[in-house]
Design a protein around this motif. Structure first.
Motif: not given
Length: 94
Positions: A43-52
């Motif tokens: 479910g990840f998408a372009e532009g996501d910012l992974i924080l934790k």
């Protein structure tokens, strides 16, 4: 850098932090998510910012790679992601 088939990199500079609405200069930006990749299936998408990653903060790509490498096949963990200025949870299964 590749992570689970997706192209990722560290967030860079105050301008990018402001543009993404990030809480600080930490996190990993998802640049590209090829169809059929592990990242896409989770479910990840372009532009996501992974924080934790679970309860652990993600400051750099190396953090993300280290925590992911600790998961065994079939294990899952919740990742906190900033997507379109909203904080969402994405369940990642290895």
């Amino acid at each position: 850098m590749l992570w689970e088939g997706a192209t990722v990199r560290n967030i860079v500079g105050i301008d990018e932090v402001s543009a993404m609405g990030a809480p600080g200069e930490a996190g990993v930006v998802v640049l590209n998510v090829p169809e059929g990749s592990t990242a896409a299936r989770n479910g990840f998408a372009e532009g996501d910012l992974i924080l934790k990653f679970g309860n652990y903060g993600i400051d750099t790509v190396q953090d993300l790679l280290n925590y992911t490498s600790r998961l065994k096949s079939g294990q899952s963990v919740e990742l906190t992601v900033l997507r379109n200025y909203d904080t969402v949870t994405v369940r990642f299964k290895k």
